[in-house]
Design a protein around this motif. Structure first.
Motif, short mmCIF file in Angstrom:
data_model
loop_
_atom_site.label_atom_id
_atom_site.label_comp_id
_atom_site.label_asym_id
_atom_site.label_seq_id
_atom_site.Cartn_x
_atom_site.Cartn_y
_atom_site.Cartn_z
N UNK A 88 -8.64 88.49 -80.99
CA UNK A 88 -7.87 87.87 -79.91
C UNK A 88 -8.74 87.69 -78.67
N UNK A 89 -9.50 88.71 -78.26
CA UNK A 89 -10.31 88.59 -77.05
C UNK A 89 -11.46 87.62 -77.25
N UNK A 90 -12.01 87.58 -78.47
CA UNK A 90 -13.08 86.60 -78.74
C UNK A 90 -12.52 85.19 -78.63
N UNK A 91 -11.34 84.96 -79.19
CA UNK A 91 -10.72 83.63 -79.11
C UNK A 91 -10.45 83.25 -77.65
N UNK A 92 -9.89 84.20 -76.90
CA UNK A 92 -9.64 83.93 -75.48
C UNK A 92 -10.95 83.72 -74.72
N UNK A 93 -11.97 84.51 -75.04
CA UNK A 93 -13.26 84.38 -74.37
C UNK A 93 -13.89 83.02 -74.59
N UNK A 94 -13.82 82.55 -75.83
CA UNK A 94 -14.37 81.22 -76.13
C UNK A 94 -13.56 80.15 -75.38
N UNK A 95 -12.24 80.29 -75.37
CA UNK A 95 -11.39 79.33 -74.66
C UNK A 95 -11.71 79.32 -73.16
N UNK A 96 -11.94 80.51 -72.60
CA UNK A 96 -12.26 80.60 -71.18
C UNK A 96 -13.62 79.98 -70.89
N UNK A 97 -14.58 80.11 -71.82
CA UNK A 97 -15.91 79.53 -71.62
C UNK A 97 -15.89 78.00 -71.64
N UNK A 98 -14.91 77.42 -72.28
CA UNK A 98 -14.83 75.96 -72.35
C UNK A 98 -14.56 75.38 -70.95
N UNK A 99 -13.77 76.06 -70.16
CA UNK A 99 -13.42 75.55 -68.83
C UNK A 99 -14.65 75.33 -67.93
N UNK A 100 -15.54 76.32 -67.80
CA UNK A 100 -16.72 76.05 -66.97
C UNK A 100 -17.63 74.97 -67.55
N UNK A 101 -17.68 74.86 -68.87
CA UNK A 101 -18.51 73.81 -69.47
C UNK A 101 -17.98 72.43 -69.11
N UNK A 102 -16.69 72.27 -69.20
CA UNK A 102 -16.08 70.99 -68.81
C UNK A 102 -16.29 70.75 -67.31
N UNK A 103 -16.14 71.80 -66.52
CA UNK A 103 -16.33 71.68 -65.07
C UNK A 103 -17.75 71.28 -64.71
N UNK A 104 -18.75 71.92 -65.34
CA UNK A 104 -20.15 71.57 -65.09
C UNK A 104 -20.42 70.12 -65.49
#
Length: 152
Positions: free
Chosen positions: A35-51
């Motif tokens: 669960x935390x790995x899935x959430x972690x990956x999802x959270x990492x997508x946001x800064x990538x899109x932002x950059x």
């Protein structure tokens, strides 16, 4: 100049935010549960899109500024002939009249980046930001000799 300073301050704040969010995503991944790995990956997508968005916006702004400087050196920047209200806002009828003139110029010479630049300014003055951006993107592509998608 104030707009550039504001842009860079906001961009710096966004970068700090992206770094903080990215570090939280990595912390979640380090927990190692599914669960935390899935959430972690999802959270990492946001800064990538932002950059990515910040990069594309910066490249666009720099390209438009480069065209403005070149047009200014040629003496071809559009003259501010807009009527303003006592509060300083652009009169809508005035913006529409200037827009009609710029559109006619662009229709006469559709392969001239200068006319597309001036049309983008007219769209902006008429508060049509989406079309202003598309017209500026076309001006940049024509200036740089890149293929331009047909309108339609």
């Amino acid at each position: 100049m104030r707009a550039k300073i504001t842009y860079f301050v906001l961009a710096a704040v966004l970068v700090v935010y992206f770094v903080l969010v990215g570090s939280r995503g990595l912390m979640l991944i380090e927990q190692g549960t599914p669960v935390t790995v899935a959430f972690g990956v999802a959270v990492l997508v946001l800064p990538l899109i932002g950059f990515w968005f910040l990069w594309k916006t910066t490249v666009f702004a720099r390209s438009a500024d480069r065209l403005a400087r070149e047009l200014e050196a040629e003496g071809g920047l559009p003259v501010d002939e807009l009527v303003r209200t006592p509060g300083g806002r652009i009169d809508r009828d005035s913006a529409d009249a200037v827009f009609a003139k710029r559109r006619a110029e662009t229709e006469e010479s559709p392969d001239d980046w200068r006319s597309w630049f001036r049309l983008a300014v007219a769209y902006h003055d008429a508060r049509d930001t989406a079309r202003a951006r598309k017209a500026m993107q076309r001006a940049i592509a024509l200036h740089d000799g890149r293929p331009v998608r047909s309108r339609g």
